[in-house]
Write a protein that holds these residues in place. Structure first.
Motif, short mmCIF file in Angstrom:
data_model
loop_
_atom_site.label_atom_id
_atom_site.label_comp_id
_atom_site.label_asym_id
_atom_site.label_seq_id
_atom_site.Cartn_x
_atom_site.Cartn_y
_atom_site.Cartn_z
N LEU A 88 -23.90 31.29 22.01
CA LEU A 88 -22.88 30.29 21.74
C LEU A 88 -23.47 28.89 21.71
N HIS A 89 -24.33 28.57 22.69
CA HIS A 89 -24.97 27.25 22.71
C HIS A 89 -25.79 27.03 21.44
N ARG A 90 -26.50 28.05 21.01
CA ARG A 90 -27.31 27.94 19.79
C ARG A 90 -26.41 27.70 18.58
N ASP A 91 -25.29 28.40 18.56
CA ASP A 91 -24.33 28.25 17.47
C ASP A 91 -23.77 26.83 17.43
N LEU A 92 -23.39 26.32 18.59
CA LEU A 92 -22.77 24.99 18.66
C LEU A 92 -23.76 23.89 18.25
N GLN A 93 -25.04 24.07 18.58
CA GLN A 93 -26.04 23.07 18.23
C GLN A 93 -26.21 22.92 16.72
N LEU A 94 -25.88 23.98 15.98
CA LEU A 94 -26.02 23.95 14.52
C LEU A 94 -24.80 23.34 13.82
N ILE A 95 -23.72 23.09 14.59
CA ILE A 95 -22.48 22.59 13.99
C ILE A 95 -22.40 21.07 14.18
N SER A 96 -22.52 20.33 13.07
CA SER A 96 -22.43 18.87 13.11
C SER A 96 -20.99 18.45 12.82
N VAL A 97 -20.32 17.92 13.83
CA VAL A 97 -18.92 17.50 13.66
C VAL A 97 -18.81 16.39 12.62
N ASP A 98 -19.72 15.42 12.65
CA ASP A 98 -19.67 14.31 11.69
C ASP A 98 -19.80 14.81 10.26
N ARG A 99 -20.70 15.76 10.04
CA ARG A 99 -20.89 16.29 8.69
C ARG A 99 -19.64 17.04 8.24
N LEU A 100 -19.05 17.81 9.16
CA LEU A 100 -17.83 18.55 8.83
C LEU A 100 -16.69 17.60 8.46
N LEU A 101 -16.50 16.58 9.28
CA LEU A 101 -15.40 15.65 9.04
C LEU A 101 -15.57 14.90 7.72
N TYR A 102 -16.80 14.52 7.41
CA TYR A 102 -17.07 13.84 6.13
C TYR A 102 -16.76 14.78 4.97
N HIS A 103 -17.22 16.03 5.10
CA HIS A 103 -17.01 17.02 4.05
C HIS A 103 -15.52 17.28 3.83
N TYR A 104 -14.76 17.43 4.93
CA TYR A 104 -13.33 17.71 4.81
C TYR A 104 -12.58 16.50 4.26
N SER A 105 -12.97 15.32 4.70
CA SER A 105 -12.31 14.11 4.21
C SER A 105 -12.45 13.97 2.70
N SER A 106 -13.62 14.34 2.18
CA SER A 106 -13.85 14.23 0.72
C SER A 106 -12.97 15.23 -0.05
N GLN A 107 -12.47 16.26 0.64
CA GLN A 107 -11.60 17.25 0.00
C GLN A 107 -10.13 17.09 0.41
N ASN A 108 -9.82 15.96 1.06
CA ASN A 108 -8.45 15.69 1.53
C ASN A 108 -7.93 16.76 2.48
N ILE A 109 -8.84 17.31 3.27
CA ILE A 109 -8.45 18.28 4.30
C ILE A 109 -8.34 17.56 5.64
N HIS A 110 -7.19 17.68 6.27
CA HIS A 110 -6.95 17.02 7.56
C HIS A 110 -7.10 18.03 8.69
N LEU A 111 -7.69 17.60 9.79
CA LEU A 111 -7.81 18.42 10.99
C LEU A 111 -6.84 17.87 12.03
N ILE A 112 -5.90 18.70 12.44
CA ILE A 112 -4.93 18.29 13.45
C ILE A 112 -5.12 19.17 14.67
N THR A 113 -5.64 18.60 15.75
CA THR A 113 -5.87 19.40 16.96
C THR A 113 -4.60 19.47 17.78
#
Length: 283
Positions: A51-76
């Motif tokens: 799990l730690h290895r998996d999480l280290q590969l996930i860049s939140v900033d990159r995800l948010l930029y990618h989703y924003s460019s596609q008008n995808i909103h994340l609502i927690t």
């Protein structure tokens, strides 16, 4: 964005973490045991390492930029925009991925409409008969963008100038069924489409019954239009009943199995619907 929400986004994008595991990890995070949450939550060093290895590969900033460019909103679940009704269900989605008009999440009067994928003319005409009064009363129609009753419910609400929310299994990049992809894309522009899964997620068989808890969870009540006794529509009705929401059922012919599930619900106490007023008086 605080670190707690960033951690939640990473966990939801990890294939190693189930709903319950995310809950355990966030509980330890909130208690201040940062960095040790997985060790404390699970007595499984191999799992923790993965799990730690998996999480280290996930860049939140990159995800948010990618989703924003596609008008995808994340609502927690911790955001103000997250629907209050949905917070109160069993295992509410940690994150809603949303495309479209987010203001619809704040509308309180909403009705889930579900039914057979192999709908008959009677099922379609029942929706055509009921919806004008419901839409006039500004009831938001919530359904699952499946073929049959779901698609007809969305299309009829749109045709009448109403509002409708679609909840899909899998992510936005893998719309299912393909025949409704144009409808889904149109709703992403003019209405609202939701998923609890990251956009790149391919729909799995178990995603479909799980998304039904969101359909009923967003709604004051669930209307079942044509359903066999073993069907996803009855799963949705069960979720609604478990959350103390109304269940409405349109009776059908006793000569066809297409209405066996609806008649079973009526026998169990669901409200038999003959007119839109039968539904509206419960709002």
């Amino acid at each position: 964005m605080d670190e707690f929400k960033r951690k939640l986004i990473q966990l939801v994008h990890s294939r190693k973490a189930s709903w319950k595991e995310i809950y355990s990890i966030l509980k330890y995070e909130a208690s201040g045991n940062r960095g040790e949450e997985t060790e404390n939550a699970f007595n499984n060093p191999a799992y923790t390492q993965q799990l730690h290895r998996d999480l280290q590969l996930i860049s939140v900033d990159r995800l948010l930029y990618h989703y924003s460019s596609q008008n995808i909103h994340l609502i927690t679940i911790f955001d103000d925009e997250y629907p209050e009704k949905l917070k109160n269900i069993y295992q509410p989605p940690w994150i809603l991925f949303a495309k479209g008009n987010l203001s619809m999440l704040k509308i309180t009067d909403s009705l889930a409409v579900v039914g057979s994928r192999n709908a008959t003319d009677y099922g379609y005409k029942s929706i055509d008969f009921l919806f004008p009064s419901l839409i006039k009363r500004n009831i938001v129609i919530v359904s699952g963008l499946a073929k049959g009753i779901d698609a007809h419910a969305h299309k009829t609400a749109i045709k009448l100038g109403g509002k409708t929310i679609g909840v899909i299994a899998g992510g936005f990049q893998h719309l299912y069924p393909k025949e409704n992809s144009k409808l889904a894309e149109y709703m992403m522009e003019t209405q609202l489409v939701l998923s609890e899964y990251p956009p790149a997620t391919r729909p799995e068989k178990w995603h479909f019954p799980m998304r039904n808890r969101i359909i009923s969870g967003l709604s004051e009540g669930t209307l079942v239009v044509e359903a066999r006794k073993r069907s996803g529509s009855l799963i949705t009705a069960d979720f609604a009943l478990n959350e103390g929401r109304n269940v409405f059922a349109i009776p059908g012919s006793i000569l066809t199995p297409d209405s066996d599930g609806v008649h079973y619900l009526i026998q169990q106490g669901a409200k038999l619907i003959k007119s839109a007023e039968d539904i509206l008086e419960e709002f």
